[in-house]
Design an enzyme around this catalytic site. Structure first.
Site, PDB file in Angstrom:
ATOM      1  N   ASP A 232      -6.893  -1.403  -7.904  1.00  0.00           N
ATOM      2  CA  ASP A 232      -5.839  -0.664  -7.228  1.00  0.00           C
ATOM      3  C   ASP A 232      -6.189   0.825  -7.349  1.00  0.00           C
ATOM      4  O   ASP A 232      -7.119   1.222  -8.057  1.00  0.00           O
ATOM      5  CB  ASP A 232      -4.440  -0.998  -7.786  1.00  0.00           C
ATOM      6  CG  ASP A 232      -3.355  -0.718  -6.734  1.00  0.00           C
ATOM      7  OD1 ASP A 232      -3.631   0.022  -5.770  1.00  0.00           O
ATOM      8  OD2 ASP A 232      -2.241  -1.243  -6.869  1.00  0.00           O
TER       9      ASP A 232
HETATM   10  C1  NOJ Z   1      -1.424   1.374  -4.455  1.00  0.00           C
HETATM   11  C2  NOJ Z   1      -0.676   0.096  -4.224  1.00  0.00           C
HETATM   12  O1  NOJ Z   1      -0.312  -0.474  -5.450  1.00  0.00           O
HETATM   13  C3  NOJ Z   1      -1.454  -0.927  -3.436  1.00  0.00           C
HETATM   14  O2  NOJ Z   1      -0.599  -1.993  -3.123  1.00  0.00           O
HETATM   15  C4  NOJ Z   1      -2.051  -0.318  -2.212  1.00  0.00           C
HETATM   16  O3  NOJ Z   1      -2.733  -1.295  -1.466  1.00  0.00           O
HETATM   17  C5  NOJ Z   1      -2.959   0.814  -2.616  1.00  0.00           C
HETATM   18  N1  NOJ Z   1      -2.190   1.828  -3.311  1.00  0.00           N
HETATM   19  C6  NOJ Z   1      -3.679   1.439  -1.434  1.00  0.00           C
HETATM   20  O4  NOJ Z   1      -2.815   2.164  -0.669  1.00  0.00           O
END
Ligand code: NOJ
Length: 739
Positions: free
Chosen positions: A279
């Site tokens: 993430d």
């Molecule tokens: C953080 C989020 O937790 C995740 O779900 C997302 O896909 C990513 N950022 C990318 O934007």
């Protein structure tokens, strides 16, 4: 002169034909790559089209040219992706195309209901269609990969991200995970309208302590395997190409550095052969967790644990080469990671044509196609849940003289799209509820007052709202949460309808003691509606219903469409009951039947243990009658299935869909089993007066679970069984599993 990418020259020299498998092509390409170029493939940075995490700058053009970037998020549009892809293909040494990823969560341009709403349709075909349309629109803007589906089981309404998932149930999450993957990826990834799906957030992110986002999760392996892992396994079985590790730590080990979940389970047990992305900066965040000393250590832990791609964190590019040279990270891990990422690019057809998703004509003609909007309207009405309908308040009649529409969300065109609405147009395209009414009411029949805001405590609009409520023959309140109140980093400690909206509801009831009041709710989580169920007659939960939400809601309010959605998450009586979910354990002193008259039982003294609205609950304008359940046999064996059937009749005045649910309770286990578990469902359409027989086949597969040895299997004994309209029932039937 336009140069041919080096990989094409070399691959054609060594005469590997396109008929040969991707793996051979990837292997030969990798022979040309330096270690740092391989690490480049494991590195993702963000473009500027959107910001989906704390800002982290990067020198994108330079990194692409150097071969130091394999993928980008938040970069899109035909023009934008072409410019970047050109640098990768024409100006980097090997010309390896970039992979463009984006959060296409519940639609791309045409926005569908938030995912919790989509799940309330219990309609796998519709969910697949919604993600198919999202993939059509996203791929036409240069996107190859979505960071979806989010399949975090969650029993935590305080957690803002409960809105992005499919609720509290394992079985339903499994089926829904498959539907999303099929929709996004289609049957052939090399088609230009299919995109990679990404199962996230691996794993147990939905169990954040106290519902606070990014917070710690602790649980035994049994709970992990029986509740939180299965949807991810279902996604693997459905062929998902990517996984995203999560922000949370699990039992003391951050999930972006968790060898047990990433290598032992995902790779070794499940044989997942796609790639894992972290993430957003979650590898670096292991420093804050207190698990990595510094960013070098974080890079080491992330790669060794099995995270193939570093999202935005910039620790792989900076440190992996040195870590390999120092013998702290095995080069094999880098090779494996690079290979998996290149394989995905091959599957998408990017080596055949790096610009295959980049086509002006498709971009201009794909978004908001009329058939997409029509589908969005159909899905939005199927996702809404009629929570309460005293005295047949709904549907409304369009011959009523005047109806007062009151509340901050009546005319809203921004919140209605919900959070993570990708490139959905919050102002131009979205249809507000007010606009939706025009299909049913003449302007003179509509009285409107905003009444108040969602979040301020300005009561100056109350007077006008109360005045029109008194003038009207019926009252509809449209209230709820602001879209920023759910989604990432949007946890709440209070589950009430926010701000002074509850006060306005009370004032309107006080001014209209006998008039029928309907409350239409937009929100991203279960709310505490304990007061409102007393104050209003009907409650229609529409979540954040998307681009066509206003039209879909009007169809429901006026009975053109009969509500059919059912809750996929329990609505508590108050926040103190949380976590409250239907498939709980019994305890040694089960909840008494007649609260509050119980001593020394597992009940609260200030509120009943029962939820306000149970998992699976949802009303219709018609009524359904369930016959007694019939079992083909009361004995199940390992080799023979049994059939459970029931007749469901539409006994009311409208045609409608009913979601028929199968529940089983394993009475005695070597580890205790939930009081009931959903094991199947069928959404059935019944015309007025029609009866259909619904049959479920039960095999030992349906009864398996992980025991204390972490063995997956069944145990002989007695199982209770029911087919019911929701989870709030008592079992009356049982069967035995024998050897
Ligand atoms: C953080 C989020 O937790 C995740 O779900 C997302 O896909 C990513 N950022 C990318 O934007």
């Amino acid at each position: 002169m336009k140069l041919k990418p080096l990989y094409i020259v070399v691959i054609s020299c060594i005469q590997i034909s396109f008929a040969q498998n991707y793996e051979a092509k990837v292997d030969s390409l990798m022979q040309l790559m330096t270690l740092q170029e391989k690490i480049g493939q494991t590195t993702m940075y963000s473009g500027n089209w959107d910001q989906t995490g704390p800002f982290v700058g990067s020198d994108n053009g330079k990194y692409i040219r150097e071969g130091n970037m394999g993928a980008m998020l938040n970069a899109m549009s035909v023009k934008g992706t072409r410019d970047l892809q050109k640098i990768a293909v024409e100006e980097s040494r090997l010309g390896i195309p970039l992979l463009f990823g984006y959060d296409v969560i519940h639609g791309h341009r045409t926005i569908f209901p938030i995912n919790l709403g989509l799940s309330a349709s219990w309609d796998l075909k519709m969910i697949e269609e919604s993600s198919r349309i999202a993939a059509e629109e996203a791929s036409a803007e240069g996107i190859h990969w979505t960071f979806a589906p989010m399949i975090d089981v969650s029993r935590e309404p305080r957690w803002g991200r409960i809105s992005e998932g499919a609720g509290e149930d394992v079985y339903l999450n499994n089926r829904i995970a498959e539907a999303y993957v099929k929709g996004f990826q289609g049957d052939d990834l090399s088609k230009h309208n299919t995109i990679l799906a990404c199962a996230k957030h691996y794993v147990a992110y939905g169990a954040a302590q106290a519902g606070r986002d990014y917070h710690t999760t602790n649980m035994g392996e049994g709970e992990l395997r029986n509740v939180y892992l299965p949807p991810f396994k279902a996604a693997v079985n459905a062929g998902v190409e990517a996984f995203m590790s999560a922000f949370n730590e699990l039992n003391g080990v951050p999930t972006s550095g968790n060898k047990f979940t990433l290598r032992d389970i995902l790779r070794d047990e499940w044989k997942f052969d796609g790639f894992v992305v972290s993430d957003y900066t979650s590898i670096n965040e292991m420093i804050n967790h207190g698990f990595a000393k510094d960013s070098i250590d974080a890079a080491k832990i992330g790669m060794n644990a099995g995270v193939d791609m570093d999202m935005v964190g910039d620790v792989y590019r900076l440190h992996l080469q040195q870590l390999v040279e120092d013998g702290k990270v095995s080069e094999t891990y880098i090779n494996d990671a690079c290979k998996r990422i290149l394989m995905a690019k091959y599957k998408l057809g990017l080596f055949d044509d790096p610009y295959r998703y980049i086509d002006e004509k498709r971009e201009a003609t794909t978004k908001y196609r009329p058939e997409f909007l029509a589908k969005a309207q159909e899905i939005a009405s199927a996702s809404s849940v009629l929570l309460q309908n005293k005295n047949e308040t709904l549907p409304l009649s369009n011959t009523t003289n005047t109806i007062a529409f009151i509340g901050p969300l009546v005319k809203d065109k921004a919140d209605i799209l919900g959070n993570w609405a990708a490139k959905g147009d919050r102002y131009g395209k979205a249809i507000s509820i007010f606009e939706g009414l025009s299909a049913y009411l003449k302007p003179e029949q509509i009285l409107f007052a905003k009444g108040c805001d969602i979040l301020t405590d300005d009561e100056s609009g109350f007077e006008e709202a109360i005045k029109i409520s008194k003038q009207a023959d019926a009252i509809v309140l449209v209230m709820g949460e602001d879209h920023h109140m759910s989604g990432e980093a949007a946890s709440r400690t209070d589950l009430k309808i926010p701000g002074i909206q509850p006060k306005l509801i009370r004032k309107i009831r006080e001014a209209n003691l006998t008039k029928k009041i309907t409350l239409v709710l937009m929100n991203g989580r279960p709310l505490n509606l304990s007061k409102e169920v007393e104050l209003v007659d009907a409650i229609l939960e529409i979540w954040f219903p998307g681009t066509m939400g206003g039209a879909a809601t009007a169809d429901l309010l006026f009975g053109k469409v009969n509500p059919s959605g059912k809750l996929t998450v329990t609505f508590p009586r108050n926040v103190g009951q949380v976590p409250i979910y239907y498939n709980m354990k019994n305890t040694g002193r089960p909840i008494p039947e007649h609260w509050p008259k119980a001593d020394y039982k597992s009940n609260y003294i200030d509120v009943a243990n029962t939820p306000l609205f149970a998992f699976g609950h949802g009303l219709s304008y018609t009524s359904f009658k369930y016959s007694e359940l019939k079992l083909s046999s009361e004995t199940l064996t390992y080799s023979n299935a049994i059939e459970a059937s029931i007749e469901v009749s539409n006994t009311g005045k409208f045609d409608g869909y009913e979601i028929v649910q199968l529940y089983i309770h394993d009475k005695v286990g070597s580890v205790t089993r939930p009081v009931k578990e959903l094991k199947g469902f069928e959404k059935v359409f019944l015309k007025k007066g029609q009866t259909k027989t619904i049959t479920f086949t039960i095999t030992v597969e349906d009864l398996k679970f992980y025991n204390s040895e972490m063995t997956y299997g069944v145990e002989t004994g007695e199982f209770e069984i029911a087919i019911a309209p929701h989870s709030d029932f008592k079992f009356k039937h049982a069967f035995n599993l024998i050897d």
